[in-house]
Structures are given as structure tokens and as C-alpha cells.
Design an enzyme around this catalytic site. Structure first.
Site, PDB file in Angstrom:
ATOM      1  N   GLY A  68       8.015  57.783 -26.705  1.00  0.00           N
ATOM      2  CA  GLY A  68       7.175  57.899 -25.526  1.00  0.00           C
ATOM      3  C   GLY A  68       6.799  59.354 -25.270  1.00  0.00           C
ATOM      4  N   GLY A 117      10.251  54.865 -28.324  1.00  0.00           N
ATOM      5  CA  GLY A 117       9.176  53.922 -28.029  1.00  0.00           C
ATOM      6  C   GLY A 117       8.489  53.388 -29.261  1.00  0.00           C
ATOM      7  CD  GLU A 140      16.070  56.483 -26.994  1.00  0.00           C
ATOM      8  OE1 GLU A 140      14.946  56.017 -27.228  1.00  0.00           O
ATOM      9  OE2 GLU A 140      17.030  56.362 -27.781  1.00  0.00           O
ATOM     10  CG  ASP A 148      13.589  53.197 -23.162  1.00  0.00           C
ATOM     11  OD1 ASP A 148      13.647  53.722 -24.290  1.00  0.00           O
ATOM     12  OD2 ASP A 148      12.653  53.426 -22.360  1.00  0.00           O
TER      13      ASP A 148
END
Length: 357
Positions: A68, A117, A140, A148
Site C-alpha cells: 500500500g 497490499g 509489516e 493485513d
């Protein structure tokens, strides 16, 4: 198709519809606009009889997607109120769920770098291709965040404790290890990708795969299962760290040293999220949990500090708060899983028919 005018490109070729992530200078990092456009395209193609297969690739030479757009998240968490990031994650996680349940073959070409992502828009697909160039990771914990985009769902399903190792260390894996971990389905050399794409325009996915799939080169994780399973089965991050340090394998000690560089809070929350994900059931339940965790990180110092150190200033010297594992209490961890009331993601409450194609 490597211009930078549009952040994501769409075209159809014969039986196949193609998504091309198109921010090569940012290694195709996902922003909110890209997520919305991809979701809109998938909704349209779902009912289009001329589209039999969907294919996602990345422009440029470096990879599918590095994750992301965390610079934007950094600025929102530091200077804003977090609502922009929460809105991005809401739409992104809905997209992840749509991909996981897509009724037509969704072919993800996981060539080059696929992280964060990027895993979310690929590894939930029904046909996942890796090459000799694939480098896949959920890194992360190194930015004070927690895996996530359905990452805890995928990593909770890996054999033994491989997923725990990957989630806590953020280690990059290649093609064979991605296949072992269930993050990919097929290997083919990168030089075959263009011909594979051409074949998808003319024939069913299974026939195109049969032409190009090969045996992958040897990986690393299978030979490390003994110490990974033994060390990461410990109930706490402190216990995992001690087992790694006490183990005789140099690779175990190396993993311990890596853990010592990560956010202590992120490590503990990640382990808790993985353990809970193993019992939550379908991906929608896990994404709901991830949304609670992600939103909670916006009010913690480690997310801003981690992105600053790794991406903004690039000094690679984050100052975590709390700075040690022992300072992160069970109460601190539990706060990340607090229900959000009317702000819940709510995916588990939606209909989730089984994929059939």
C-alpha cells in the site's frame, strides 16, 4: 503499457480481461483510487459473458506490487485524524474479499516483488503464478504495523509454524517456498509469461497452465521446518525469541536478531492476530479482525515512527515505544482487538457464496 498517466490500466484480449498496476516508479504501490477502480472493474466483469478470466500484473521490471501507499498513511496518522486511512483499508479489504470469492478464474502473476497490499490483490486469487523472480513478503512488523489484507488468514493456514515465522520476521520468500506455504499455486519461468498471457486469450486457464507450468527451483523453508516449528510454537513472543536464541541452528539465531529490530508492540499483536485467525473461520471474519487492528495502529506511535525510519527518512533506525517486549502488556495487545461499534468493517455479515468455475 508502462506509461504513468493512469495508476491502473484495463484491457481485454480475447477471453481474458487484464488489470495492470501502473505506478512503476512506486513499484506499483496501491492507493485508494487504484483499489476503487479495480473493484469497479471486477464487479463489471463478474456479469460480462465475454470475460472468462481475469489477469492481474504489474508494470515495469521490478514486480507486481510493493504494498500500500504507506507514505499517505504516515501523513494521515501523523497530521490527520486517520479517517482517510480507515476509508482506504475499508475499500481495500472489501476488494481482498471480492478477489477471494470471485466466481471466475482470477490469475495473479506474482512476478518480482509482491509485498503487503500486493499479496492482498494476488494471493487470494484462484490461480497464482510465481516465477524465479518472485520475492513475496508481509513485512509489516518492521514499520510498526500488523499483516493485513487477509495476510493473517493466509499465514494462519500455512504448514506448521511457517506463517508465524513469516509474519513476525517479515522474511522474503521465493517461488518454491510460496508454493509450500500455500501463497501460490504454479511456477513458470518469467520468460514464459508473455506466451502464457497470449494463451489465456484463446483457451481456458487449465489448458494455458498445462503449456507453461514447470517444476520450481528448490526453496529454503522445507529444510528449516524443524527449528521453525519448534521455536514458533511457543505461546509468547518472548518465548519464541528465547527458543530461537537457544537453538543451535545459525538460521534460528539470525531470525532472533531480526525479531529484535521489529516493533515490540507489532510483534505481540501480530502473534495474537495469527492465533485468533486460526479459529475465526472464513476470510471475511479475519478481515473484520484485521480492520479493527489496523484502525487501532493509527493511534500508536510505532506506525508513524516505523514508516518514518524505513520509508521517509530511511535511516533504518526506528525508536519504538514501548522499546522492549516486556513493556508491552496483555492489556496493550487486547486494545487492538476492541470492537469498533458502528465503524466495524462488517464483511462477515455479508453473503459469501462459494466460488465455482
Amino acid at each position: 503499457m508502462t506509461g504513468t498517466e493512469e495508476p491502473v490500466l484495463f484491457h481485454t484480449a480475447g477471453r481474458a480481461a487484464h488489470i495492470t498496476l501502473n505506478r512503476p516508479r512506486a513499484l506499483n504501490a496501491l492507493n485508494h483510487e487504484m483499489v476503487r477502480r479495480i473493484d469497479e472493474a471486477l464487479r463489471g466483469w463478474k456479469h460480462d459473458p465475454s470475460v472468462e478470466t481475469v489477469v492481474i500484473t504489474g508494470s515495469g521490471e521490478r514486480g507486481l506490487c510493493a504494498g500500500g501507499d504507506i507514505r499517505t498513511i504516515h501523513d494521515d496518522a501523523r497530521d490527520g485524524d486517520g479517517t482517510a486511512s480507515a476509508a482506504f483499508w475499508r475499500d481495500e479489504y472489501h476488494l481482498n474479499a471480492r478477489i477471494a470469492r470471485y466466481p471466475k478464474p482470477y490469475v495473479a502473476v506474482m512476478d518480482g516483488i509482491v509485498m503487503g497490499g500486493g499479496v492482498g490483490v494476488s494471493a487470494h486469487g484462484s490461480v497464482r503464478i510465481v516465477t524465479e523472480r518472485s520475492r513475496i513478503a508481509m513485512p509489516e512488523t518492521g514499520i510498526g504495523f500488523v499483516p493485513d489484507v487477509g495476510g493473517t488468514y493466509l499465514l494462519a493456514l500455512t504448514p506448521g509454524e511457517l506463517g508465524t515465522h513469516l509474519a513476525l520476521t517479515g522474511a522474503q520468500i521465493g517461488a518454491s517456498d510460496a508454493l509450500l506455504c500455500g501463497l501460490a499455486d504454479h511456477y513458470m519461468p518469467s520468460e514464459a509469461l508473455d506466451a502464457f498471457s497470449d494463451d489465456l486469450a484463446e483457451m481456458p486457464v487449465r489448458d494455458a497452465l498445462a503449456r507453461h507450468v514447470q517444476r520450481p527451483p528448490q526453496g529454503e523453508l522445507a529444510a528449516r521446518r524443524e527449528w521453525i516449528d519448534a521455536c514458533y510454537a511457543a505461546p509468547t513472543v518472548e518465548d519464541i525469541l528465547n527458543r530461537l536464541l537457544d537453538h543451535g541452528d545459525p538460521a534460528a539465531k539470525e531470525a532472533a536478531q531480526i525479531l529484535l529490530t521489529k516493533s515490540p508492540t507489532a510483534l505481540k499483536v501480530t502473534l495474537a492476530a495469527l492465533l485468533r485467525a486460526r479459529h475465526l473461520g472464513p476470510i471475511e471474519q479475519v478481515l473484520d479482525q484485521e480492520y479493527r487492528v489496523s484502525c487501532a495502529t493509527l493511534s500508536t506511535p510505532d506506525l508513524v515512527e516505523g514508516i518514518r525510519a524505513q520509508v521517509i527518512d530511511k535511516d533504518r533506525n526506528p525508536h519504538w515505544s514501548p522499546a522492549t517486549l516486556v513493556e508491552v502488556t496483555d492489556t496493550d495487545v487486547e486494545r487492538f482487538f476492541t470492537p469498533l461499534g458502528d465503524r466495524e468493517l462488517g464483511l462477515a455479515a455479508t453473503d459469501t457464496p462459494e466460488v465455482a468455475w
